[in-house]
Design an enzyme around this catalytic site. Structure first.
Site, PDB file in Angstrom:
ATOM      1  N   SER A 109      13.997  -0.850   5.289  1.00 14.96           N
ATOM      2  CA  SER A 109      14.957  -1.439   6.227  1.00 14.96           C
ATOM      3  C   SER A 109      14.283  -2.041   7.460  1.00 14.96           C
ATOM      4  CB  SER A 109      15.996  -0.400   6.649  1.00 14.96           C
ATOM      5  OG  SER A 109      15.398   0.658   7.381  1.00 14.96           O
ATOM      6  N   HIS A 169      21.113   3.943  -5.630  1.00 16.12           N
ATOM      7  CA  HIS A 169      20.780   2.682  -6.294  1.00 16.12           C
ATOM      8  C   HIS A 169      21.581   2.490  -7.587  1.00 16.12           C
ATOM      9  CE1 HIS A 169      17.244   1.569  -3.816  1.00 16.12           C
ATOM     10  NE2 HIS A 169      17.151   2.874  -3.643  1.00 16.12           N
ATOM     11  N   ILE A 186      16.411   7.383  -3.768  1.00 13.60           N
ATOM     12  CA  ILE A 186      14.969   7.213  -3.608  1.00 13.60           C
ATOM     13  C   ILE A 186      14.670   7.115  -2.108  1.00 13.60           C
ATOM     14  CG2 ILE A 186      12.968   5.785  -4.145  1.00 13.60           C
ATOM     15  CD1 ILE A 186      14.561   4.754  -6.601  1.00 13.60           C
ATOM     16  N   GLU A 222      22.186  -0.163  -9.068  1.00 16.57           N
ATOM     17  CA  GLU A 222      21.577  -1.241  -9.860  1.00 16.57           C
ATOM     18  C   GLU A 222      20.501  -0.717 -10.812  1.00 16.57           C
ATOM     19  OE1 GLU A 222      18.776  -0.800  -6.388  1.00 16.57           O
ATOM     20  OE2 GLU A 222      20.942  -0.618  -6.728  1.00 16.57           O
ATOM     21  N   ARG A 224      18.024   7.919   8.503  1.00 20.59           N
ATOM     22  CA  ARG A 224      17.054   7.303   7.593  1.00 20.59           C
ATOM     23  C   ARG A 224      16.203   8.365   6.913  1.00 20.59           C
ATOM     24  NH1 ARG A 224      13.254   3.753  10.626  1.00 20.59           N
ATOM     25  NH2 ARG A 224      12.717   3.071   8.524  1.00 20.59           N
ATOM     26  N   CYS A 230      21.102   1.625  -0.142  1.00 11.88           N
ATOM     27  CA  CYS A 230      19.929   2.262   0.461  1.00 11.88           C
ATOM     28  C   CYS A 230      19.557   1.571   1.785  1.00 11.88           C
ATOM     29  CB  CYS A 230      18.777   2.291  -0.540  1.00 11.88           C
ATOM     30  SG  CYS A 230      17.504   3.516  -0.126  1.00 11.88           S
TER      31      CYS A 230
END
Length: 198
Positions: free
Chosen positions: A48, A170, A134, A172, A105, A78
């Site tokens: 980030s 995640h 993750i 995806e 975070r 994320c």
């Protein structure tokens, strides 16, 4: 329908594959011109702080924030969740500041920095969803505008606020398209509403 994917860094390809599986046109967003003509935007996972610096370098921070304020559906995973939040605990890093949420975070610590688990997500119905975290952030708390959709041990992992959707994990990286379908339904609703006013 055309959904942009912020392509400065991170898991861009995986989101692109997921959208194409669902028959949706996916467009990489690398500059302000790429924002023209998109009906929604995905902010992928990555780092980030690095993404925030690149957003500032390419003058994308304020244009995307303004689109979000105007109701463009935006889905952050994320690092994307961190960028969507108004508040990042202990950090003033660049962010869009759109979702009324406080984010931690790398919040699960070293031992749980990465984990997978099957969890029920009532908004999705049916079978549990495979959660892949993750070095994930989590939402500490939300303001009145945001709604938690999934929590784990008191930590909010999935939330929405109007046209905004944010996941600490995640989706995806799974074969399960339901969360992307959930986001696409937000995009479709806005496209339909715009067509009705056209």
């Amino acid at each position: 329908m055309r959904i942009g994917i912020l392509a400065l860094q991170g898991a861009v390809r995986e989101h692109r594959v997921m959208l194409r599986r669902l028959g949706v046109d996916a467009a990489d967003v690398l500059n302000t011109e790429d924002l023209c003509g998109i009906d929604g935007l995905i902010l992928p996972g990555g780092e980030s702080t690095a993404i925030g610096k690149l957003l500032a370098r390419y003058a994308l921070l304020e244009p995307i924030a303004e689109l979000g304020r105007r109701g463009l559906p935006i889905f952050g995973t994320c690092a994307g969740l961190i960028l969507l939040a108004k508040h990042i605990n202990g950090s003033e890093q660049p962010r869009f500041g759109l979702m009324d949420a406080w984010v931690e975070r790398n919040a699960f610590g070293r031992q749980l920095a990465s984990f997978e688990a099957d969890m029920p997500v009532p908004a999705l119905g049916g079978e549990p969803f495979r959660i892949i975290c993750i070095r994930a952030p989590y939402i500490d708390r939300v303001g009145a505008g945001a709604v938690p959709l999934l929590s784990y041990e008191g930590k909010i992992l999935f939330a929405e606020q109007g046209s905004l959707l944010a996941a600490s994990f995640h989706p995806e990286l799974t074969g399960d398209t339901r969360i992307h379908e959930y986001f696409i339904s937000k995009v479709a609703g806005r496209v339909s509403a715009a067509a009705g006013h056209g």
